[in-house]
Design an enzyme around this catalytic site. Structure first.
Site, short mmCIF file in Angstrom:
data_model
loop_
_atom_site.label_atom_id
_atom_site.label_comp_id
_atom_site.label_asym_id
_atom_site.label_seq_id
_atom_site.Cartn_x
_atom_site.Cartn_y
_atom_site.Cartn_z
N ARG A 88 12.98 -21.33 -8.93
CA ARG A 88 12.44 -20.47 -10.01
C ARG A 88 11.15 -21.02 -10.62
NH1 ARG A 88 18.01 -20.16 -11.46
NH2 ARG A 88 18.89 -18.27 -10.57
N LYS A 102 -3.07 -15.76 -9.01
CA LYS A 102 -2.50 -14.73 -8.14
C LYS A 102 -2.04 -15.42 -6.86
CE LYS A 102 -4.87 -10.46 -9.32
NZ LYS A 102 -5.79 -9.42 -8.81
N GLU A 152 -17.72 -12.90 -2.08
CA GLU A 152 -17.07 -12.94 -3.41
C GLU A 152 -18.05 -13.45 -4.47
OE1 GLU A 152 -14.12 -11.65 -3.97
OE2 GLU A 152 -12.90 -11.83 -2.16
N LYS A 189 -14.72 -16.11 -13.75
CA LYS A 189 -13.32 -15.80 -13.49
C LYS A 189 -12.42 -16.32 -14.60
CE LYS A 189 -9.76 -15.08 -10.26
NZ LYS A 189 -9.29 -14.99 -8.89
N GLU A 201 -3.71 -8.66 -15.25
CA GLU A 201 -4.45 -7.52 -14.73
C GLU A 201 -4.00 -6.19 -15.31
OE1 GLU A 201 -5.82 -7.83 -10.62
OE2 GLU A 201 -5.52 -5.68 -10.43
N ARG A 216 -9.34 -7.57 -15.67
CA ARG A 216 -9.22 -8.36 -14.44
C ARG A 216 -9.32 -7.48 -13.19
NH1 ARG A 216 -5.24 -13.45 -12.93
NH2 ARG A 216 -6.12 -13.74 -10.84
N ASN A 266 -11.59 -6.87 -8.48
CA ASN A 266 -11.24 -6.29 -7.18
C ASN A 266 -12.32 -5.34 -6.67
OD1 ASN A 266 -8.71 -7.57 -6.93
ND2 ASN A 266 -7.90 -6.18 -8.47
N HIS A 278 -12.54 -4.24 -3.06
CA HIS A 278 -11.32 -4.67 -2.39
C HIS A 278 -10.46 -3.50 -1.91
CE1 HIS A 278 -12.55 -8.55 -3.80
NE2 HIS A 278 -11.44 -9.15 -3.43
N HIS A 303 -9.52 -3.61 1.74
CA HIS A 303 -8.14 -3.76 2.22
C HIS A 303 -7.82 -2.72 3.29
CE1 HIS A 303 -6.59 -6.07 -1.59
NE2 HIS A 303 -7.34 -6.81 -0.81
N HIS A 332 -11.50 -11.55 5.19
CA HIS A 332 -11.35 -10.88 3.90
C HIS A 332 -12.73 -10.63 3.26
CE1 HIS A 332 -9.62 -9.90 -0.02
NE2 HIS A 332 -10.41 -10.81 -0.57
P1 NAD Z 1 -8.61 -18.88 5.02
O1 NAD Z 1 -7.71 -19.55 4.09
O2 NAD Z 1 -8.01 -18.17 6.19
O3 NAD Z 1 -9.66 -19.94 5.56
C1 NAD Z 1 -10.62 -19.53 6.47
C2 NAD Z 1 -10.64 -20.38 7.75
O4 NAD Z 1 -11.34 -21.58 7.47
C3 NAD Z 1 -9.29 -20.78 8.26
O5 NAD Z 1 -9.33 -20.82 9.67
C4 NAD Z 1 -9.12 -22.19 7.72
O6 NAD Z 1 -8.23 -22.97 8.46
C5 NAD Z 1 -10.53 -22.70 7.83
N1 NAD Z 1 -10.90 -23.74 6.89
C6 NAD Z 1 -10.59 -23.83 5.58
N2 NAD Z 1 -11.26 -24.83 5.01
C7 NAD Z 1 -11.98 -25.41 5.97
C8 NAD Z 1 -12.89 -26.50 5.99
N3 NAD Z 1 -13.23 -27.14 4.88
N4 NAD Z 1 -13.45 -26.85 7.17
C9 NAD Z 1 -13.16 -26.15 8.30
N5 NAD Z 1 -12.33 -25.09 8.35
C10 NAD Z 1 -11.75 -24.74 7.19
O7 NAD Z 1 -9.53 -17.80 4.28
P2 NAD Z 1 -10.21 -17.74 2.84
O8 NAD Z 1 -11.41 -16.92 3.03
O9 NAD Z 1 -10.34 -19.07 2.24
O10 NAD Z 1 -9.15 -16.94 1.98
C11 NAD Z 1 -8.81 -15.61 2.28
C12 NAD Z 1 -7.50 -15.31 1.65
O11 NAD Z 1 -7.60 -15.44 0.24
C13 NAD Z 1 -7.00 -13.90 1.91
O12 NAD Z 1 -5.65 -13.95 2.28
C14 NAD Z 1 -7.16 -13.20 0.57
O13 NAD Z 1 -6.21 -12.18 0.39
C15 NAD Z 1 -6.95 -14.34 -0.37
N6 NAD Z 1 -7.55 -14.14 -1.70
C16 NAD Z 1 -6.77 -14.37 -2.78
C17 NAD Z 1 -7.29 -14.24 -4.03
C18 NAD Z 1 -6.46 -14.58 -5.23
O14 NAD Z 1 -6.88 -14.32 -6.35
N7 NAD Z 1 -5.32 -15.19 -5.05
C19 NAD Z 1 -8.64 -13.88 -4.21
C20 NAD Z 1 -9.42 -13.67 -3.07
C21 NAD Z 1 -8.87 -13.81 -1.81
N1 GLY Z 2 -9.36 -11.95 -6.79
C1 GLY Z 2 -9.09 -11.07 -7.88
C2 GLY Z 2 -8.29 -11.69 -8.96
O1 GLY Z 2 -7.97 -12.84 -8.94
O2 GLY Z 2 -7.96 -11.01 -9.88
#
Ligand code: NAD
Ligand code: GLY
Length: 379
Positions: A134, A156, A198, A240, A250, A254, A258, A261, A265, A278
């Protein structure tokens, strides 16, 4: 220990607790040393119990795991969970692997999970932390630009469902965020560009002056000038943090984060998770949202052209793949912002000024969705 790049530290204020975002640039000696790992030293004060589970993936582990794990292991019981790499693994199977690692070690509520990786690892580790017993503590060490400017901040967390991105999750805030800029040196250029989407998003929704700053500084950022990248990360995290402090769950402002997005998506879900990054999908989504804003009469054609230019400067796609309009509308219908069956979108009143609205003519949306690339894939 690596000196933080900025001494006027950033704090995220949330209902559960406040936490810092520390942005550092460690020296190459520190990077290669398992003795003086700057990353480990920065996060140690935020580990409250004796148990630590580092969650990372098979790409990042060979690069950064040893430098983090070895110094931590001198003070804590440290275990590691290495997941397969990719958006297609952002699912319940991976979450179960994290639970399995925690259960195998008989870890309890004292455990701190450490997310070492990009947004995929961060979102999944956070969700595992939110749900294990939890709720346990976790720390974000984002290693992609996208995760440094966005996903690691604000709590998130979650995983994808086959029919929709990030459909299962929880709001769960980390104990701290450590953005070590030198990790970007190993990031593939395509991933850096995805992160820039972003960064550009913040400028388009919140600060037209930042857009001008980016137009001047994008070349330096793409050439991996870590000081300039650090400045951009700081500005984005401040935007942010301000938004999250106002609206953690949100229910209002907030949602503006998006921007692009809902359109993006559709592309990610339709094209298969992992095929479009993404950030690439968000880049095209921002163009589509800008085009709709222009059709409504809010943006000028020059504004839209400027958005396309800045995205192109960051090596990002600006044209969507061919997706049948009805399919796109159906996918948009799953969006978390849909209210009373109506699609709500973030649109631009002007550059730097965004609104969440359902007040647009459905035909204008259909027009925007009908425009797509003639070739298979424009990325
Ligand atoms: P990712 O986590 O898939 O990383 C991208 C690639 O880079 C992967 O292959 C990873 O292994 C590699 N990588 C990471 N760091 C590295 C480094 N320093 N050197 C070499 N390779 C490296 O993608 P991302 O773009 O970081 O994140 C995308 C994800 O984030 C999506 O799932 C999206 O939905 C999510 N997201 C979440 C929020 C939130 O608020 N929680 C906001 C935006 C995006
Ligand atoms: N990436 C959008 C949020 O965190 O609200």
């Amino acid at each position: 220990m690596a000196t933080p790049l900025f001494h006027d530290g950033l704090t995220v204020h949330t209902h559960s607790h406040d936490y810092p975002i520390v942005i550092t640039e460690q020296s190459s000696t520190e990077q290669n040393s398992t003795e003086q790992s700057a990353m480990a030293q920065q996060i140690m004060p935020y580990i409250t119990g004796r148990q630590v589970l580092i969650v990372t993936n098979e790409t990042i582990a060979p690069l950064y795991l040893a430098a983090l794990e070895a110094p931590l292991a001198k003070q804590f019981i440290v275990k590691v969970c290495i997941l397969p790499d990719g958006e297609q693994y952002k699912n319940q199977t991976s979450i179960n692997q994290i639970y399995d690692a925690l259960m195998a070690e008989h870890f309890n509520r004292d455990v701190t999970l450490i997310a070492l990786g990009g947004g995929v690892i961060g979102d999944m580790t956070g969700f595992a932390a939110a749900s294990f017993m939890r709720g346990v503590n976790f720390i974000q060490i984002p290693t992609t630009l996208l995760s440094q400017v966005d996903s690691s901040v604000g709590g998130k967390t979650g995983i994808n469902h086959a029919q929709g991105k990030n459909m299962i999750g929880a709001f769960w805030q980390p104990q701290m965020v450590l953005a070590e800029m030198s990790t970007l040196k190993t990031l593939p250029a395509r991933e850096l560009s995805a992160g820039l989407a972003e960064v550009i998003k913040y400028a388009l929704i919140m600060d037209a002056e930042f857009l001008t700053w980016l137009e001047h500084n994008l070349p330096a950022m793409m050439a991996l000038d870590l000081a300039v990248l650090g400045e951009a990360v700081k500005r984005c995290c401040q935007y942010k943090a301000d938004v999250v402090a106002q609206d953690e769950r949100e229910s209002g402002v907030r949602a503006l984060l998006n921007f692009g997005h809902t359109f993006g998506h559709v592309i990610e879900t339709h094209e298969g998770y992992g095929n479009w990054l993404h950030g690439e999908a968000v880049a095209v989504g921002m163009v589509q949202a800008a085009e709709l804003s222009q059709k409504i009469g809010w943006l000028t054609s020059e504004d839209v052209a400027r958005i396309k230019r800045v995205l192109t400067l960051a090596n990002l796609p600006i044209t969507p793949p061919a997706i049948d309009v009805q399919t796109a509308l159906d996918l948009m219908g799953h969006d978390k912002k849909v209210k009373h069956g109506q699609i709500r979108l973030i649109l631009l009143k002007s550059l730097g000024d965004a609104v969440l609205t359902n007040d647009f003519d459905a035909e204008l949306l259909t027009d925007v969705l009908s425009q797509h690339s003639s070739s298979e894939r424009q990325i």
